[in-house]
Each structure stands twice: as C-alpha cells, then as structure tokens.
Design a protein around this motif. Sequence first.
Motif, PDB file in Angstrom:
ATOM      1  N   ASN A  57       0.682  -1.191  -0.017  1.00 56.29           N
ATOM      2  CA  ASN A  57      -0.100  -0.080  -0.099  1.00 56.29           C
ATOM      3  C   ASN A  57       0.937   1.158  -0.078  1.00 56.29           C
ATOM      4  N   GLU A  58       2.172   1.211   0.608  1.00 51.59           N
ATOM      5  CA  GLU A  58       2.979   2.360   0.581  1.00 51.59           C
ATOM      6  C   GLU A  58       3.840   2.447  -0.521  1.00 51.59           C
ATOM      7  N   GLY A  59       3.577   1.645  -1.399  1.00 51.57           N
ATOM      8  CA  GLY A  59       4.294   1.666  -2.710  1.00 51.57           C
ATOM      9  C   GLY A  59       5.963   1.013  -2.737  1.00 51.57           C
ATOM     10  N   GLN A  60       6.146   0.272  -1.604  1.00 53.77           N
ATOM     11  CA  GLN A  60       7.466  -0.620  -1.655  1.00 53.77           C
ATOM     12  C   GLN A  60       7.280  -1.719  -2.590  1.00 53.77           C
ATOM     13  N   THR A  61       7.416  -1.660  -3.531  1.00 54.21           N
ATOM     14  CA  THR A  61       7.042  -2.595  -4.722  1.00 54.21           C
ATOM     15  C   THR A  61       8.107  -2.509  -5.891  1.00 54.21           C
ATOM     16  N   LYS A  62       9.347  -1.833  -5.512  1.00 54.23           N
ATOM     17  CA  LYS A  62      10.188  -1.593  -6.482  1.00 54.23           C
ATOM     18  C   LYS A  62      11.535  -2.535  -6.428  1.00 54.23           C
ATOM     19  N   TYR A  63      12.315  -2.371  -7.142  1.00 60.33           N
ATOM     20  CA  TYR A  63      13.733  -2.861  -6.950  1.00 60.33           C
ATOM     21  C   TYR A  63      14.333  -2.431  -5.643  1.00 60.33           C
ATOM     22  N   THR A  64      15.333  -3.516  -5.117  1.00 57.80           N
ATOM     23  CA  THR A  64      16.124  -3.103  -4.049  1.00 57.80           C
ATOM     24  C   THR A  64      17.600  -3.454  -4.454  1.00 57.80           C
ATOM     25  N   PRO A  65      18.567  -3.138  -3.554  1.00 54.38           N
ATOM     26  CA  PRO A  65      20.014  -3.536  -3.749  1.00 54.38           C
ATOM     27  C   PRO A  65      19.819  -5.106  -4.018  1.00 54.38           C
ATOM     28  N   ALA A  66      20.648  -5.598  -4.916  1.00 51.22           N
ATOM     29  CA  ALA A  66      20.871  -6.970  -5.224  1.00 51.22           C
ATOM     30  C   ALA A  66      20.853  -8.027  -4.128  1.00 51.22           C
ATOM     31  N   SER A  67      21.408  -7.639  -3.116  1.00 56.21           N
ATOM     32  CA  SER A  67      21.973  -8.170  -2.227  1.00 56.21           C
ATOM     33  C   SER A  67      20.855  -8.045  -0.797  1.00 56.21           C
ATOM     34  N   GLY A  68      20.005  -7.149  -1.074  1.00 53.98           N
ATOM     35  CA  GLY A  68      18.757  -6.870  -0.062  1.00 53.98           C
ATOM     36  C   GLY A  68      18.934  -5.780   0.521  1.00 53.98           C
ATOM     37  N   LEU A  69      17.594  -5.444   1.419  1.00 55.13           N
ATOM     38  CA  LEU A  69      17.471  -4.110   2.005  1.00 55.13           C
ATOM     39  C   LEU A  69      18.530  -3.948   2.896  1.00 55.13           C
ATOM     40  N   ILE A  70      19.185  -2.902   3.071  1.00 54.64           N
ATOM     41  CA  ILE A  70      19.931  -2.663   4.376  1.00 54.64           C
ATOM     42  C   ILE A  70      19.010  -2.939   5.846  1.00 54.64           C
ATOM     43  N   GLU A  71      17.931  -2.474   5.756  1.00 51.94           N
ATOM     44  CA  GLU A  71      17.123  -2.474   6.926  1.00 51.94           C
ATOM     45  C   GLU A  71      16.865  -4.040   7.484  1.00 51.94           C
ATOM     46  N   LEU A  72      16.824  -4.782   6.364  1.00 51.00           N
ATOM     47  CA  LEU A  72      16.630  -6.361   6.416  1.00 51.00           C
ATOM     48  C   LEU A  72      18.009  -6.993   6.987  1.00 51.00           C
ATOM     49  N   LYS A  73      19.127  -6.451   6.155  1.00 47.78           N
ATOM     50  CA  LYS A  73      20.404  -6.992   6.541  1.00 47.78           C
ATOM     51  C   LYS A  73      20.730  -6.595   8.268  1.00 47.78           C
ATOM     52  N   ASN A  74      20.208  -5.485   8.582  1.00 44.02           N
ATOM     53  CA  ASN A  74      20.617  -4.928   9.844  1.00 44.02           C
ATOM     54  C   ASN A  74      19.732  -5.824  10.976  1.00 44.02           C
ATOM     55  N   ALA A  75      18.563  -6.478  10.548  1.00 39.30           N
ATOM     56  CA  ALA A  75      17.762  -7.160  11.275  1.00 39.30           C
ATOM     57  C   ALA A  75      18.355  -8.505  11.294  1.00 39.30           C
ATOM     58  N   ILE A  76      19.011  -8.891  10.636  1.00 45.50           N
ATOM     59  CA  ILE A  76      19.528 -10.267  10.555  1.00 45.50           C
ATOM     60  C   ILE A  76      20.899 -10.179  11.235  1.00 45.50           C
ATOM     61  N   ILE A  77      21.597  -9.049  11.160  1.00 51.90           N
ATOM     62  CA  ILE A  77      22.693  -8.922  11.974  1.00 51.90           C
ATOM     63  C   ILE A  77      22.544  -8.996  13.667  1.00 51.90           C
ATOM     64  N   ASN A  78      21.325  -8.328  13.666  1.00 47.54           N
ATOM     65  CA  ASN A  78      20.908  -8.234  15.121  1.00 47.54           C
ATOM     66  C   ASN A  78      20.808  -9.625  15.727  1.00 47.54           C
ATOM     67  N   LYS A  79      19.904 -10.249  14.801  1.00 50.97           N
ATOM     68  CA  LYS A  79      19.636 -11.846  15.343  1.00 50.97           C
ATOM     69  C   LYS A  79      20.870 -12.544  15.539  1.00 50.97           C
ATOM     70  N   LEU A  80      21.600 -12.647  14.467  1.00 51.77           N
ATOM     71  CA  LEU A  80      22.976 -13.225  14.473  1.00 51.77           C
ATOM     72  C   LEU A  80      23.701 -12.896  15.872  1.00 51.77           C
ATOM     73  N   LYS A  81      23.592 -11.764  16.379  1.00 57.99           N
ATOM     74  CA  LYS A  81      24.290 -11.189  17.603  1.00 57.99           C
ATOM     75  C   LYS A  81      23.748 -11.741  18.800  1.00 57.99           C
ATOM     76  N   VAL A  82      22.429 -11.660  18.724  1.00 61.97           N
ATOM     77  CA  VAL A  82      21.431 -12.050  19.822  1.00 61.97           C
ATOM     78  C   VAL A  82      21.541 -13.431  20.123  1.00 61.97           C
ATOM     79  N   ASP A  83      21.208 -14.256  19.015  1.00 60.44           N
ATOM     80  CA  ASP A  83      21.009 -15.749  18.997  1.00 60.44           C
ATOM     81  C   ASP A  83      22.361 -16.617  18.999  1.00 60.44           C
ATOM     82  N   ASN A  84      23.230 -15.831  18.038  1.00 56.68           N
ATOM     83  CA  ASN A  84      24.429 -16.867  17.895  1.00 56.68           C
ATOM     84  C   ASN A  84      25.646 -16.170  18.520  1.00 56.68           C
ATOM     85  N   ASN A  85      25.663 -15.144  18.984  1.00 58.60           N
ATOM     86  CA  ASN A  85      27.021 -14.696  19.639  1.00 58.60           C
ATOM     87  C   ASN A  85      27.949 -14.020  18.188  1.00 58.60           C
ATOM     88  N   LEU A  86      27.319 -13.831  17.070  1.00 57.27           N
ATOM     89  CA  LEU A  86      28.191 -13.561  16.098  1.00 57.27           C
ATOM     90  C   LEU A  86      28.153 -11.999  15.631  1.00 57.27           C
TER      91      LEU A  86
END
Length: 399
Positions: A57-86
Amino acid sequence: MKFSTKISSLSPSLTLAITAKAKEMKSNGLDVIGFGAGEPDFNTPNNIIQAAIKAMNEGQTKYTPASGLIELKNAIINKLKVDNNLEYRTSQVIVSTGAKQSLANLFMAILNPGDEVLIPIPYWVSYPELVKIADGVPVFVETLEDESFKYNVNILEKVITSKTKAIIINSPNNPTGTIYTEEELREIADFAKEHDLIIVSDEMYEKLIYGDGKHISIASISEDAYKRTVVINGLSKSYSMTGWRIGYAAGSEEIVKLMTNIQSHMTSNPNTIAQVASIEALNGPQDEVESMKSEFEKRRDFMIERINQIDGLKTIYPSGAFYVMVNISNYLNKKIGDTIIENSIQFSEELLKRNNVAVIPGSAFGLDNYIRLSYATSMDNIKLGLDRVEKFVNYIKKC
C-alpha cells in the motif's frame, strides 16, 4: 541437438516429486495423508502478513539492492548477534530468494571445476546437486547410526584429499533432526582449520530444537571458525514463510561480494515485499514462533511413541527440525502382491498406492533403508496416517 550434459545429469528432487504426486491424488478425490512436506502447516503469523500488505500500500514494490535491503540486513545482523553471538557488518550479509539460492550462490562463488565438497550421509537432497551445478564434486561421508549420523573426524580424515575445498554441516539436521554439541563442533572446526576448508553451516532449523537441546553455530566456536564459515539460514521454517522465499548468508566480505555479483546477474534482488515482511518477522513479536515450536514438539513425541509401537519399525530420535527417519530394514526384500520391495522407493510407492500415505524414500538422502516422515501436519493426520502405515506393514508380514 545435445543439451547441457551437466544439467542433464542432475537428479530431480524426490521430496518435491512425491509431494506433487500426493497433491495430484488429493485433487482426484483420494484421501491422501502427506508426510512429505518440508514446510509448517501453520499460516504465516498475521503481523508478518500485515507488514507485507502495508508495504504494498505504501508503494514498496520496486527494486532493492541486489543483496537485499539494508534494513533487513541489519535485522539479520541483530538476530545473529543475539541468538548466535556472532558479529557481522552489512557487507558480510546477503539476502537471497530462499536459503537454497544462498547455497547455490555460495558454491558458485567458491568452487572451481573438480573441487570437492564433503557431505555427510544422510544429506539434504539438494546439496550434491547444487555442488554439481557449480562444477564441484560431492564427496559423501559415511556416518554411523550409533553416533546419530553425525560426522566422525576419523572417517573425515579418510576422505580428505588435496582437492577438498569445503565441508557442509547441517544442524539441526534434515532429515534426521539431530544436533551437534559444542564439543563435536570444535572437532569439526579443528579439522577444517587443519585442512584449510571453508565451512558451510546450514542452520535453517535452529529455532526448532526441543527439550534441553541447544543450537550452537560453528562460526561462534573460535576466531578461525568464524573466518572460514559461511552461515546459511532463512525464514521459511521458523516463521512458516516457505512461499515468501527469503534466505540469507553471512560470511567473509570477499565471499559475500562474489555471491552478490552472481545474484545480481541471476535474479537481482529477492522479492521486495517479502523482504519488508521479513524485517517484521525478525524484529516483531516471537510468540507465534514459540507456539509453533511447542506444537511440533507434541507431534514429535506422539509420532516417535506411535511408530515405535509398530512391529519392525525403528526411529532416529530427532532433537530438532520436524522430521522422523524410520528404519524399514525389516520390510525390505519382502514380497507384496507381485512386487518385491527392494528399496525405500518401492516401499514408499507401495505405501502411497495401497494405503494413500505419502512419505519420502530414504534414498533421497543417501539412506536407502529408511523413510522420512514430516510431522509438519495436523495431529489428526499423524494419527490416521500412522494407523495406515501399521496396516501396510502388517499386510506385508502376511504376504
């Protein structure tokens, strides 16, 4: 006209083929119980669905960087730190169209023709085929049943060669559900260091571990293990997001850069809306993940107890994931009608044909005297399906 010899040599996925056959039978009005699916039977949690709707609905329907959204990468980084100590930077993370693409990208990035990859038996069906697509050579490592089909370093030493480039570890394991202890991971990490191997750590089922079991990422074992490990994970199993197709990898900047270059040409970015939904999955409430896990544990306990009540069947006890491997050795080389059941494929075909129960032959995973059953289905289906399995093996005994 001659087409690609390499691609023509690939084996089709037995898991997908049997699941498709079961669905076809259901569509024809047959009452089929499917134990083949490698996906949760729950719908994706509503907060994730609503995040996707909001994104559209907000128009987030376009291309992103090939390797993924920075916001999603940051969420993954946080998950790896909290869950896996990485600890990772965004340049060390790539988001792909499912963990399967992450693996494909990785093998294409690290392998040259003839490079060998160590794969334990039993293995997830796509590992050897993905290695072959990347011009690598899958080397299957025998494991021992009394060691829960996990790597034994003494056996690994017998298969290592000058061409060995990488070793795959899958914990919790598909298809056995077994998990590696910290001590076992240290032994593998030391082995990889000694032989200068890249460690491919498939951790897709890490949030589906039951009882006192604990997931430890091999990348957290030591500084050396961290540097040589590429962690593969995704949202499909833990968040019931199989169809959303979001997986990710974390590793060295050099390898991730190569993987990103491959992906930029093969598919470009993974689905934008699914990426936004995945941010909510990782950052939002986790109560439904725990609820699904609790239900899976109940189903596992029931399935293990019920199968072990069936004469002649034995199970591998799964500490994680949502599969049970069942030893059918006592029913191989037996006659049923005009057919002699020589292997797990024939056993599975006859079970589906005669009793409308779909299971995955163990040969798909390199263990031909087993079948795999998924408990990612309702308790009613599990009860009815296992009753039918018992009727089937009892019929074999009478033949």
